[in-house]
Scaffold this motif. Structure first.
Motif, PDB file in Angstrom:
ATOM      1  N   ALA A  61       2.391   7.330   0.453  1.00 25.46           N
ATOM      2  CA  ALA A  61       2.824   6.416   1.508  1.00 25.46           C
ATOM      3  C   ALA A  61       4.077   6.953   2.201  1.00 25.46           C
ATOM      4  CB  ALA A  61       3.091   5.036   0.934  1.00 25.46           C
ATOM      5  N   ALA A  62       4.983   7.534   1.428  1.00 23.37           N
ATOM      6  CA  ALA A  62       6.240   8.027   1.998  1.00 23.37           C
ATOM      7  C   ALA A  62       6.032   9.254   2.875  1.00 23.37           C
ATOM      8  CB  ALA A  62       7.226   8.351   0.883  1.00 23.37           C
ATOM      9  N   THR A  63       5.018  10.059   2.578  1.00 15.34           N
ATOM     10  CA  THR A  63       4.809  11.293   3.341  1.00 15.34           C
ATOM     11  C   THR A  63       3.760  11.158   4.428  1.00 15.34           C
ATOM     12  OG1 THR A  63       3.206  12.063   1.696  1.00 15.34           O
ATOM     13  CG2 THR A  63       5.513  12.731   1.395  1.00 15.34           C
ATOM     14  N   ASP A  64       3.159   9.998   4.568  1.00 11.77           N
ATOM     15  CA  ASP A  64       2.135   9.792   5.591  1.00 11.77           C
ATOM     16  C   ASP A  64       2.801   9.689   6.959  1.00 11.77           C
ATOM     17  OD1 ASP A  64      -0.002   9.057   7.166  1.00 11.77           O
ATOM     18  OD2 ASP A  64      -0.728   7.505   5.814  1.00 11.77           O
ATOM     19  N   GLU A  66       1.651   8.434   9.607  1.00 11.50           N
ATOM     20  CA  GLU A  66       1.297   7.157  10.241  1.00 11.50           C
ATOM     21  C   GLU A  66       1.789   5.977   9.422  1.00 11.50           C
ATOM     22  OE1 GLU A  66      -2.906   7.317  10.662  1.00 11.50           O
ATOM     23  OE2 GLU A  66      -2.854   9.101  11.904  1.00 11.50           O
ATOM     24  N   ARG A  67       2.783   6.195   8.579  1.00 13.70           N
ATOM     25  CA  ARG A  67       3.287   5.191   7.641  1.00 13.70           C
ATOM     26  C   ARG A  67       3.698   3.894   8.322  1.00 13.70           C
ATOM     27  NH1 ARG A  67       6.588   4.621   2.775  1.00 13.70           N
ATOM     28  NH2 ARG A  67       8.242   3.155   3.214  1.00 13.70           N
ATOM     29  N   LYS A  70       0.709   1.831   9.553  1.00 14.20           N
ATOM     30  CA  LYS A  70      -0.094   1.306   8.443  1.00 14.20           C
ATOM     31  C   LYS A  70       0.643   0.184   7.721  1.00 14.20           C
ATOM     32  CE  LYS A  70      -2.787   5.498   7.619  1.00 14.20           C
ATOM     33  NZ  LYS A  70      -3.100   6.587   6.684  1.00 14.20           N
ATOM     34  N   LEU A  71       1.956   0.344   7.531  1.00 15.93           N
ATOM     35  CA  LEU A  71       2.731  -0.718   6.882  1.00 15.93           C
ATOM     36  C   LEU A  71       2.761  -1.986   7.732  1.00 15.93           C
ATOM     37  CD1 LEU A  71       5.723   1.218   5.303  1.00 15.93           C
ATOM     38  CD2 LEU A  71       3.868   0.048   4.111  1.00 15.93           C
ATOM     39  N   THR A  89      -6.156   2.831   3.758  1.00 16.99           N
ATOM     40  CA  THR A  89      -5.094   3.771   4.143  1.00 16.99           C
ATOM     41  C   THR A  89      -5.245   5.112   3.444  1.00 16.99           C
ATOM     42  OG1 THR A  89      -3.590   3.065   2.387  1.00 16.99           O
ATOM     43  CG2 THR A  89      -3.413   1.918   4.517  1.00 16.99           C
ATOM     44  N   TRP A  91      -4.003   5.679   0.505  1.00 15.30           N
ATOM     45  CA  TRP A  91      -2.904   5.799  -0.449  1.00 15.30           C
ATOM     46  C   TRP A  91      -3.331   5.398  -1.851  1.00 15.30           C
ATOM     47  CZ3 TRP A  91       0.982   2.626   2.956  1.00 15.30           C
ATOM     48  CH2 TRP A  91       1.275   3.350   4.113  1.00 15.30           C
ATOM     49  N   LEU A 112       5.252  -1.437  -3.024  1.00 15.62           N
ATOM     50  CA  LEU A 112       5.781  -1.435  -1.654  1.00 15.62           C
ATOM     51  C   LEU A 112       6.443  -2.767  -1.280  1.00 15.62           C
ATOM     52  CD1 LEU A 112       2.852   0.386   0.170  1.00 15.62           C
ATOM     53  CD2 LEU A 112       5.159   1.270  -0.184  1.00 15.62           C
TER      54      LEU A 112
END
Length: 117
Positions: A61-64, A66-67, A70-71, A89, A91, A112
């Motif tokens: 999630a941290a390196t995506d 498009e984070r 998506k969040l 996602t 993840w 998260l």
């Protein structure tokens, strides 16, 4: 051969006592059968593997790139929709598998801070 007068009540008492001990042991004493203990062990190991994979999910999630989008989409949803969106996602997909894991998705939402609706 003659038996003492107390033999018959003694045998009945031993049988009833054995049955009572068995019922008590399995219901309240913590005794388990082989099958139940294997099922409990399998469930515990599955839970531990899921918890061990949460940091991987958090890293994904941290390196995506498009984070943020998506969040935001995850925050707008609730309940099963949120979990299903987390699975989409990518993840919550364990390394080496092609399909997302439902339990890992739930655990990642908790990690998260998105588990409360």
């Amino acid at each position: 051969m003659t038996f003492p007068e107390w033999t018959k009540p003694g045998i009945y008492g031993a049988v009833v006592g054995a049955i009572a001990i068995t019922v008590f042991g399995f219901n309240w004493g913590g005794w388990t059968t082989h099958t139940k203990s294997q099922a409990l062990a399998a469930e515990m190991s599955e839970n531990e593997v899921t918890m061990a994979m949460v940091p991987v999910c958090m890293d994904m999630a941290a390196t995506d790139p498009e984070r943020i989008g998506k969040l935001a989409a995850l925050r707008d949803l609730s309940g099963f929709d949120r979990r299903n969106a987390m699975m989409e996602t990518g993840w919550a997909t364990r390394p080496g598998t092609d399909t997302p894991d439902r339990d890992l998705a739930t655990a990642c939402l908790t990690g998260l801070g998105l588990d409360g609706s």
